[in-house]
Design an enzyme around this catalytic site. Structure first.
Site, PDB file in Angstrom:
ATOM      1  CB  THR A 161      -0.892 -38.844   5.295  1.00 16.05           C
ATOM      2  OG1 THR A 161      -2.231 -38.533   4.908  1.00 16.05           O
ATOM      3  CG2 THR A 161      -0.044 -38.850   4.053  1.00 16.05           C
ATOM      4  NE  ARG A 189     -10.862 -34.709   2.076  1.00 17.16           N
ATOM      5  CZ  ARG A 189      -9.657 -34.915   2.582  1.00 17.16           C
ATOM      6  NH1 ARG A 189      -9.141 -36.120   2.591  1.00 17.16           N
ATOM      7  NH2 ARG A 189      -8.969 -33.918   3.086  1.00 17.16           N
ATOM      8  CB  VAL A 190      -9.746 -36.053  -4.022  1.00 14.74           C
ATOM      9  CG1 VAL A 190      -8.317 -36.302  -4.461  1.00 14.74           C
ATOM     10  CG2 VAL A 190     -10.720 -36.754  -4.958  1.00 14.74           C
ATOM     11  CG  ASP A 192      -2.943 -33.395   1.214  1.00 15.08           C
ATOM     12  OD1 ASP A 192      -3.785 -33.858   2.024  1.00 15.08           O
ATOM     13  OD2 ASP A 192      -1.718 -33.577   1.348  1.00 15.08           O
ATOM     14  CB  THR A 210       0.626 -35.765   7.228  1.00 14.25           C
ATOM     15  OG1 THR A 210      -0.518 -36.394   7.825  1.00 14.25           O
ATOM     16  CG2 THR A 210       1.499 -35.187   8.338  1.00 14.25           C
ATOM     17  N   GLY A 211      -1.929 -33.997   7.278  1.00 16.84           N
ATOM     18  CA  GLY A 211      -2.796 -33.049   7.974  1.00 16.84           C
ATOM     19  C   GLY A 211      -4.047 -32.789   7.174  1.00 16.84           C
TER      20      GLY A 211
HETATM   21  N1  ASP Z   1      -3.762 -35.286   4.287  1.00 13.90           N
HETATM   22  C1  ASP Z   1      -4.710 -36.357   4.375  1.00 13.90           C
HETATM   23  C2  ASP Z   1      -6.017 -35.907   3.789  1.00 13.90           C
HETATM   24  O1  ASP Z   1      -6.447 -34.809   4.007  1.00 13.90           O
HETATM   25  C3  ASP Z   1      -4.973 -36.903   5.734  1.00 13.90           C
HETATM   26  C4  ASP Z   1      -3.959 -36.686   6.797  1.00 13.90           C
HETATM   27  O2  ASP Z   1      -2.767 -36.551   6.513  1.00 13.90           O
HETATM   28  O3  ASP Z   1      -4.337 -36.658   7.989  1.00 13.90           O
HETATM   29  O4  ASP Z   1      -6.652 -36.705   3.157  1.00 13.90           O
END
Ligand code: ASP
Length: 288
Positions: A161, A189-190, A192, A210-211
């Site tokens: 992200t 799917r949404v 965060d 992120t994550g």
């Molecule tokens: N946070 C983002 C999500 O879950 C993806 C990511 O940051 O890896 O959609």
């Protein structure tokens, strides 16, 4: 004391095993984008700095947002963004928008409307009303990856992200986050990133995450850190406490944070955060 300005940016999480061939281009991109973002922060304000920086990160195909955003299991790109003006306490965002180049610019425009958080239908209508061009964020690399994995979906952390948090010379804070979501997530799917769990700011602190989105939502991570700072904890303690709790619950995420005094803090639970800022001496500093 003179107000310290600060801009912290991130391009998601990668694996610790990822080598220089993956780290070096990201480091270089972060440095260029951070430089450009600082010019905006110095001449304008925190809100514009996070918007412009986030747009540059979206435009770079190395990162999972805007051009180069990842793909859902049905082969569609669904882009989300969140923008929080900490000074005006105003959140806006895009949920699973399609065919737009910079979801963060749409989030910026939505700040002036009554309906400030739009799903794909709203995005389609407003993007056209506002004259935003139709844009396909696909890159050949991602479409090929989708084709390769479409019958055997699997988890990968190799994208992420993008996000930026800043405090300006007036002490105003802002946070911006944008994402293509998770590679091969189920259709619709949404993430965060378009919620205050993944992107939040007020007059005390600004955070972009992120994550694993579901983990971030479960912890209400950005809001949790911001409220702890608002209630009087130092930024370091607020972040450390929140990440300690998260590790006990085996969460998989990271965050970048600034407070109104210009302190910066980056933290992750397991992956390697792709983040950068300038230290107090003005030197480029990266977590990579
Ligand atoms: N946070 C983002 C999500 O879950 C993806 C990511 O940051 O890896 O959609």
């Amino acid at each position: 004391m003179v107000q310290r300005i600060r801009l912290v940016i991130h391009g998601g999480l990668i694996d610790h095993e990822d080598g220089e061939e993956s780290r070096q281009p990201r480091r270089e991109a972060l440095q260029q984008i951070l430089d450009a973002g600082y010019k905006v922060l110095e001449s304008q304000d925190a809100l514009q700095a996070v918007i412009q920086t986030c747009a540059l990160l979206e435009d770079n195909p190395l990162f999972n947002a805007g051009t180069g955003a990842t793909i859902q299991r049905d082969g569609q790109f669904r882009l989300s963004s969140g923008l929080m003006d900490g000074h005006r306490q105003s959140f806006s965002g895009v949920i699973n928008g399609r065919l737009i180049k910079n979801p963060i610019y749409l989030a910026e425009k939505l700040q002036q409307f009554e309906d400030r958080l739009l799903d794909s239908t709203g995005v389609e209508i407003q993007a056209r009303n506002l004259g935003l061009d139709v844009y396909d964020p696909a890159t050949p690399e991602l479409v090929n990856r989708w084709a390769e994995f479409r019958f055997t979906p699997r988890f990968t952390r190799s994208h992420g992200t993008v996000g930026a948090v800043a405090v300006d010379a007036q002490g105003k804070l802002a946070a911006a986050t944008s994402t293509g979501g998770r590679f091969m997530a189920g259709a619709g799917r949404v993430s965060d990133s378009c919620t205050p769990a993944g992107n939040y700011a007020n007059e005390a602190c600004a955070v972009s995450c992120t994550g694993h989105g579901e983990d971030i939502l479960d912890e209400a991570l950005a809001t949790r850190i911001v409220l702890r700072v608002t209630d009087g904890l130092s930024l370091d303690v607020a972040v450390e406490r929140s990440f300690h709790e998260a590790k006990e619950r085996s969460r998989d995420f990271a965050a970048i944070c600034v407070d109104c005094d210009g302190n910066a803090h980056c933290a992750e639970t397991i992956g390697l955060l792709v983040a950068a800022y300038r230290n107090d001496a003005g030197a480029f500093t990266t977590t990579l």
